[in-house]
Every structure is written in structure tokens, then in C-alpha cells.
Design a protein around this motif. Structure first.
Motif, PDB file in Angstrom:
ATOM      1  N   SER A  34      -0.913   5.318  -7.272  1.00 50.81           N
ATOM      2  CA  SER A  34      -1.838   4.374  -7.912  1.00 50.81           C
ATOM      3  C   SER A  34      -2.660   3.619  -6.875  1.00 50.81           C
ATOM      4  CB  SER A  34      -1.053   3.393  -8.780  1.00 50.81           C
ATOM      5  OG  SER A  34      -0.114   2.688  -8.001  1.00 50.81           O
ATOM      6  N   VAL A  35      -3.267   4.353  -5.953  1.00 49.73           N
ATOM      7  CA  VAL A  35      -4.025   3.722  -4.884  1.00 49.73           C
ATOM      8  C   VAL A  35      -5.430   3.394  -5.357  1.00 49.73           C
ATOM      9  CG1 VAL A  35      -4.985   4.041  -2.585  1.00 49.73           C
ATOM     10  CG2 VAL A  35      -2.694   4.832  -3.098  1.00 49.73           C
TER      11      VAL A  35
ATOM     12  N   ARG B  86       0.828  -1.207   0.000  1.00 48.53           N
ATOM     13  CA  ARG B  86       0.000   0.000   0.000  1.00 48.53           C
ATOM     14  C   ARG B  86       0.863   1.259   0.000  1.00 48.53           C
ATOM     15  NH1 ARG B  86      -5.392  -0.210   1.014  1.00 48.53           N
ATOM     16  NH2 ARG B  86      -6.268  -2.267   1.352  1.00 48.53           N
TER      17      ARG B  86
ATOM     18  N   MET C 206       2.126   1.740  -3.466  1.00 49.25           N
ATOM     19  CA  MET C 206       1.048   2.270  -4.310  1.00 49.25           C
ATOM     20  C   MET C 206       0.834   3.762  -4.035  1.00 49.25           C
ATOM     21  SD  MET C 206      -1.448  -1.050  -4.064  1.00 49.25           S
ATOM     22  CE  MET C 206      -2.858  -0.254  -4.781  1.00 49.25           C
TER      23      MET C 206
ATOM     24  N   SER D 144      -7.434  -2.790  -3.863  1.00 45.86           N
ATOM     25  CA  SER D 144      -6.169  -3.467  -4.085  1.00 45.86           C
ATOM     26  C   SER D 144      -5.391  -3.605  -2.798  1.00 45.86           C
ATOM     27  CB  SER D 144      -5.317  -2.682  -5.090  1.00 45.86           C
ATOM     28  OG  SER D 144      -5.971  -2.586  -6.305  1.00 45.86           O
TER      29      SER D 144
END
Length: 120
Positions: free
Chosen positions: A100-101, A92, A95, A105
Motif C-alpha cells: 500500500s505504498v 514505509r 507499507m 504518505s
């Protein structure tokens, strides 16, 4: 051949071939093409580079740095966190640092998706 020749967008690709983007299928295709198990290799390298990643995360400032610090704080507050939880937090953070969160995901959700696809 169609994918290469026509270069469909991600949305069209997902619509036409949804199972190809499931974690189990991605892992299997990667293994078929390279002979390397994607997920275990990625996780081993994630573990290997954790000290450098933590160093990188600590240099982030602004809103991204704040979100990363919050993610890492969960691990600081839970010294007995499982390996999966620790990896999930690092992924996380990656990301976040890449911008790109996606809330859906996470390592946990990918693992759940993989188990579900293996049952079918």
C-alpha cells in the motif's frame, strides 16, 4: 448515519468530507471515541515491535524485499538518523510489505499536514 446507511466509496467520502481525513481530525476523532491518543500510542507500539518487524522485513524477497532493503539501507548509512526518520523508514517498510505504498504518505508529510491543520 448517512455514511453507515449509504456506504459511500473512499473517493466520494474524500470529496464530501475532506477535513475528516486530515491527520489532526483523525487523531481527535480516535481520541474522542476511545479515550486513547492514537499517534503516540501507535508510535510507542511501533518502537516496541521494531525488532520483530525488522525480522519480518528481512524475510521479504523479490521486488518488495529489494525496496524494503533500500529503505533500511538509508538508516544503516545514517547511524545518527533522528527518531522521526527511523520511524518514517519503518512505516514505509510496513507499507511496502502490505503493498500500500503512496509516495505522499510518510511520517514527515503527516506531521507537516498536522501542523498546517493546527494553524487553521
Amino acid at each position: 448515519m448517512e455514511v453507515v446507511a449509504q456506504s459511500p466509496g473512499v473517493a466520494e467520502f474524500k470529496e464530501r468530507w475532506p477535513t475528516l481525513l486530515e491527520p489532526f481530525q483523525v487523531n481527535e476523532e480516535f481520541r474522542r471515541c476511545t479515550g486513547v491518543a492514537l499517534e503516540p500510542t501507535f508510535m510507542a507500539q511501533l518502537d516496541r515491535y521494531t525488532p520483530k518487524l525488522l525480522e519480518l522485513f528481512s524475510t521479504k524477497g523479490g521486488a518488495v524485499g529489494s525496496r524494503i532493503k533500500n529503505l533500511l539501507m538509508v538508516l544503516i548509512q545514517d547511524p545518527d538518523a533522528s527518531v522521526v526518520k527511523k520511524r518514517d523508514a519503518r512505516i514505509r517498510c510496513l507499507m511496502e510489505s502490505w503493498g500500500s505504498v503512496d509516495e505522499s504518505s510518510s511520517l514527515t508529510s503527516v506531521g507537516q499536514q498536522r501542523q498546517k491543520s493546527m494553524r487553521t
